[in-house]
Design a protein around this motif. Structure first.
Motif, PDB file in Angstrom:
ATOM      1  N   UNK A 199      31.546  34.086  40.700  1.00  0.00           N
ATOM      2  CA  UNK A 199      32.802  34.725  40.308  1.00  0.00           C
ATOM      3  C   UNK A 199      32.671  36.242  40.353  1.00  0.00           C
ATOM      4  N   UNK A 200      31.578  36.735  39.773  1.00  0.00           N
ATOM      5  CA  UNK A 200      31.422  38.190  39.679  1.00  0.00           C
ATOM      6  C   UNK A 200      31.285  38.796  41.074  1.00  0.00           C
ATOM      7  N   UNK A 201      30.435  38.171  41.918  1.00  0.00           N
ATOM      8  CA  UNK A 201      30.211  38.717  43.261  1.00  0.00           C
ATOM      9  C   UNK A 201      31.510  38.786  44.066  1.00  0.00           C
ATOM     10  N   UNK A 202      32.212  37.655  44.077  1.00  0.00           N
ATOM     11  CA  UNK A 202      33.419  37.596  44.892  1.00  0.00           C
ATOM     12  C   UNK A 202      34.561  38.390  44.267  1.00  0.00           C
ATOM     13  N   UNK A 203      34.515  38.593  42.961  1.00  0.00           N
ATOM     14  CA  UNK A 203      35.576  39.355  42.300  1.00  0.00           C
ATOM     15  C   UNK A 203      35.359  40.847  42.457  1.00  0.00           C
ATOM     16  N   UNK A 204      34.104  41.208  42.722  1.00  0.00           N
ATOM     17  CA  UNK A 204      33.705  42.615  42.712  1.00  0.00           C
ATOM     18  C   UNK A 204      34.607  43.535  43.542  1.00  0.00           C
ATOM     19  N   UNK A 205      34.866  43.169  44.792  1.00  0.00           N
ATOM     20  CA  UNK A 205      35.697  44.055  45.624  1.00  0.00           C
ATOM     21  C   UNK A 205      37.069  44.323  45.013  1.00  0.00           C
ATOM     22  N   UNK A 206      37.644  43.294  44.400  1.00  0.00           N
ATOM     23  CA  UNK A 206      38.977  43.467  43.819  1.00  0.00           C
ATOM     24  C   UNK A 206      38.948  44.455  42.664  1.00  0.00           C
ATOM     25  N   UNK A 207      37.813  44.496  41.973  1.00  0.00           N
ATOM     26  CA  UNK A 207      37.734  45.357  40.804  1.00  0.00           C
ATOM     27  C   UNK A 207      37.344  46.783  41.167  1.00  0.00           C
ATOM     28  N   UNK A 208      36.664  46.954  42.318  1.00  0.00           N
ATOM     29  CA  UNK A 208      36.124  48.277  42.614  1.00  0.00           C
ATOM     30  C   UNK A 208      36.904  49.040  43.682  1.00  0.00           C
ATOM     31  N   UNK A 209      37.581  48.322  44.562  1.00  0.00           N
ATOM     32  CA  UNK A 209      38.367  49.024  45.586  1.00  0.00           C
ATOM     33  C   UNK A 209      39.382  49.933  44.905  1.00  0.00           C
ATOM     34  N   UNK A 210      39.487  51.180  45.407  1.00  0.00           N
ATOM     35  CA  UNK A 210      40.361  52.084  44.647  1.00  0.00           C
ATOM     36  C   UNK A 210      41.831  51.782  44.932  1.00  0.00           C
ATOM     37  N   UNK A 211      42.684  52.022  43.947  1.00  0.00           N
ATOM     38  CA  UNK A 211      44.093  51.615  43.996  1.00  0.00           C
ATOM     39  C   UNK A 211      44.796  52.099  45.266  1.00  0.00           C
ATOM     40  N   UNK A 212      44.403  53.258  45.769  1.00  0.00           N
ATOM     41  CA  UNK A 212      45.068  53.782  46.965  1.00  0.00           C
ATOM     42  C   UNK A 212      44.865  52.843  48.157  1.00  0.00           C
ATOM     43  N   UNK A 255      40.072  35.456  42.947  1.00  0.00           N
ATOM     44  CA  UNK A 255      38.820  35.060  42.304  1.00  0.00           C
ATOM     45  C   UNK A 255      38.580  35.887  41.044  1.00  0.00           C
ATOM     46  N   UNK A 256      38.918  37.163  41.125  1.00  0.00           N
ATOM     47  CA  UNK A 256      38.774  38.014  39.941  1.00  0.00           C
ATOM     48  C   UNK A 256      39.660  37.499  38.810  1.00  0.00           C
ATOM     49  N   UNK A 257      40.842  37.004  39.160  1.00  0.00           N
ATOM     50  CA  UNK A 257      41.707  36.450  38.097  1.00  0.00           C
ATOM     51  C   UNK A 257      41.052  35.201  37.513  1.00  0.00           C
ATOM     52  N   UNK A 258      40.351  34.458  38.384  1.00  0.00           N
ATOM     53  CA  UNK A 258      39.601  33.312  37.875  1.00  0.00           C
ATOM     54  C   UNK A 258      38.531  33.756  36.896  1.00  0.00           C
ATOM     55  N   UNK A 259      37.895  34.875  37.209  1.00  0.00           N
ATOM     56  CA  UNK A 259      36.884  35.421  36.299  1.00  0.00           C
ATOM     57  C   UNK A 259      37.506  35.772  34.949  1.00  0.00           C
ATOM     58  N   UNK A 260      38.713  36.333  35.003  1.00  0.00           N
ATOM     59  CA  UNK A 260      39.403  36.663  33.754  1.00  0.00           C
ATOM     60  C   UNK A 260      39.648  35.388  32.935  1.00  0.00           C
ATOM     61  N   UNK A 261      40.062  34.320  33.610  1.00  0.00           N
ATOM     62  CA  UNK A 261      40.293  33.044  32.916  1.00  0.00           C
ATOM     63  C   UNK A 261      38.997  32.541  32.282  1.00  0.00           C
TER      64      UNK A 261
END
Ligand SMILES: Nc1ncnc2c1ncn2[C@@H]1O[C@H](COP(=O)(O)OP(=O)(O)O)[C@@H](O)[C@H]1O
Ligand SMILES: [Mg+2]
Lengths: 323, 259
Positions: free
Chosen positions: A51-64, A292-298
């Motif tokens: 979960x963490x690995x696959x969620x990582x890009x969603x959490x770190x990519x900058x909003x722009x 996947x990141x939302x799955x991590x949140x769940x």
């Protein structure tokens, strides 16, 4: 006399002076139980790592960058989903817990034995119904059937904030979803509660009765306090299932990405699990990471719920059943 | 306070099984009455029929008349809940409520009756009951701690305090010392002597010395064999039962000879 002496000797030997078979059994059992304990931890760690690995890009990519690819900022997207998840689950608990405790008490302390057994089986049977069946029932039977209730509640109980607003025309609301979820978690809560109610020590039940308690007073004095920890665990298991339920919610709820406390209107929040199921087939690229990141949140929410439950149970441990 | 019990031709059943047959006896107020007899002869069953605790068990019922100062406890319209409020009971194993503090345990029965007792009055009732059970000095500094933290003997005295806090007419005790050490047993026996000034006390005991020590009258129950109902063989002043019983059966039992 002389004939019994050798027998006594050999029984002394088998009593533990010479190591024999039972020790192998012990060792096998110890190995198995340790092994499965470790396996569970490893599996959990692997799931978390995935979960963490696959969620990582969603959490770190900058909003722009996200915005350039047409995706919103992660947290403002996932928080409404998290809200919807918790909101629908709380609704389900509010509906299911009193009913489950009532049925469990009826089975354990009121019903004649025959009826109690029949009821117990029926409830367990309910637990065996696949969730897609509940989903189909919800969308084709329950939702249409509840439309009049939606209208009635908004008209006459509309002063209550949760019931305010325009009633939904389809019935596919958080309200209906919570009812479906409540039915789904009812069996597990009921049967766990029934078990702990049955285990309430007869000793204390009789103490209460001998003080002149009515049956209900006896239950309040000797059964419910004893069952407290068990009830909390049962509720948390039910909550866990309600939080993670995917299929039924995906079918019943017509939700959007929003925070909305009104439970009867056409605008409803969506849940994390249902949203993953509905969006995954068409998702690609960063969207998949976001899902996947939302799955991590769940995962985190469920974990937090369990820890909360443990804390509640532990808080009054010194007053708990055994003495 | 302290009332007289009169049983007339009491038959006690567990479903189809008749456990006790045709018992008639008078239990005097302000006295200790002991029930003795071999195990399985129906002492507990008979005791539990005195405050209608017997019928709590599935299928269990009682036939006959049981009078408390002349009122039939099994009469039509008598609520067993009210009977149990007047006739307190102490069990074989100490059973304070584990989820309640010492004070809450003492007041548990009263809370059922009148829910709103002012705090001052609660404190007074609690102290009086605990003093009555010879427990006050030992627990007065930890009234708010759980009752399950006490020793077995203290727990049993807590149960006695819980029962006498209700100001019952009668106190029934089913082998109250059998789970206790000798010192705790002595404490309870002393307590029984003090309590008999105010209550009708009935105690079941498998210990004949105890019956001889604490009771004024003794009832001897016996059973003809397994499956047969228990019967009251003989009842009389304790001294007489232990020195010159009328029935051979009684003499065999108290001298340790059976058959
Ligand atoms: N809950 C019960 N259900 C059925 N039979 C019982 C129950 N309790 C006691 N009995 C039976 O009633 C008889 C009397 O038991 P009891 O009153 O406990 O004897 P005592 O206290 O003298 O040892 C025994 O034969 C026992 O097996
Ligand atoms: Mg007994």
């Amino acid at each position: 006399m002389s004939s019994t002496a050798p027998a006594a000797e050999s029984s002394a030997a088998s009593a533990g002076l010479v190591p024999t078979k039972p020790r192998i059994g012990d060792r096998v059992f110890q190995g198995l139980s340790t092994g499965s304990g470790i396996a569970i931890l490893v599996i959990l760690a692997l799931v978390a790592a995935f979960l963490v690995l696959r969620a990582f890009p969603a959490l770190t990519t900058d909003p722009a960058t996200l915005a350039a690819q047409g995706y919103g900022e992660f947290w403002s997207w996932v928080l409404p989903l998290a809200f919807g998840t918790v909101w629908a689950a709380i609704g389900a608990l509010v509906l299911a817990v009193p009913v489950a405790i009532g049925i469990a008490l009826f089975i354990s302390h009121y019903a004649p034995r025959r009826l109690a057994q029949g009821l117990g089986y029926t409830i367990d049977l309910l637990a065996a119904v696949p969730s897609v069946v509940f989903g189909l029932w919800g969308i084709f039977v329950l939702a249409p059937a509840l439309i009049p209730l939606h209208v009635w509640l908004t008209t006459y109980v509309g002063w209550f904030p949760l019931f305010s607003g325009q009633p939904s025309g389809t019935g596919r609301t958080i309200f209906t979803t919570s009812i479906v979820l409540a039915v789904m978690i009812l069996p597990i809560i009921t049967s766990l509660c029934r078990e702990v109610f049955l285990q309430a020590p007869n000793l204390h039940e009789e103490a209460a009765l001998a003080l002149g308690a009515t049956r209900w007073e006896m239950i309040r004095m000797a059964v419910l306090p004893f069952a407290r920890a068990g009830i909390v665990s049962a509720i948390m298991l039910g909550l866990g299932r309600a939080l993670g339920e995917t299929m039924a919610v995906a079918l019943v709820l017509s939700g959007q990405n929003r925070v909305d406390f009104q439970v009867l209107t056409a605008e409803n929040p969506n849940t994390i699990a249902a949203n993953i199921a509905l969006s995954f087939p068409e998702a690609y690229g960063l969207r998949i990471n976001q899902l996947i990141a939302s799955g991590l949140v769940l995962f985190v929410i469920t974990l937090a719920v369990n820890m909360l439950a443990r804390w509640i149970v532990a808080r009054r441990a010194q007053y708990s059943g055994a003495n | 306070m302290s009332k007289r019990i009169e049983a007339k031709n009491l038959d006690i059943y567990y479903g189809k099984f008749k456990a006790v047959e045709d018992v008639s006896m008078v239990i005097e107020p302000r006295a200790v009455t002991a029930f003795i007899g071999p195990s399985g002869c129906g002492k507990s069953t008979f005791l539990r029929s005195l405050n209608r605790m017997h019928e709590v068990i599935n299928g269990a019922y009682v036939e006959g008349e049981l009078l408390l100062d002349g009122h039939d406890l099994y009469g039509p319209g008598v609520d067993p809940v009210n009977v149990r409020r007047q006739i307190g009971m102490v069990f074989q194993r100490p059973n304070p409520f584990p989820t309640m503090s010492i004070k809450e345990n003492v007041l548990a029965g009263l809370r059922l009756n009148n829910k709103r007792m002012p705090g001052r009055e609660q404190d007074e009732v609690c102290e009086k009951a605990l003093r009555g059970a010879n427990l006050w000095e030992e627990v007065k500094n930890r009234l708010d701690l759980p009752g399950s933290g006490l020793s077995g003997g203290q727990q049993q005295r807590l149960c006695i305090a819980r029962a006498i806090a209700m100001a019952p007419d009668v106190l029934l005790m089913d082998e109250p010392c059998s789970a206790l050490d000798p010192i705790s047993t002595l404490a309870i026996e002393d307590l029984i002597q003090e309590l008999k000034a105010n209550y009708t006390i009935v105690i079941v005991t498998h210990n004949m010395q105890q019956a001889a020590r604490v009771s004024d009258s003794t009832a001897f129950f016996n059973i003809a064999g397994t499956g047969a109902p228990g019967k009251l063989i003989e009842m009389g002043p304790t001294e007489q039962i232990f020195s010159t019983p009328e029935k051979q059966e009684t003499e065999n039992y108290i001298t340790g000879r059976f058959g």
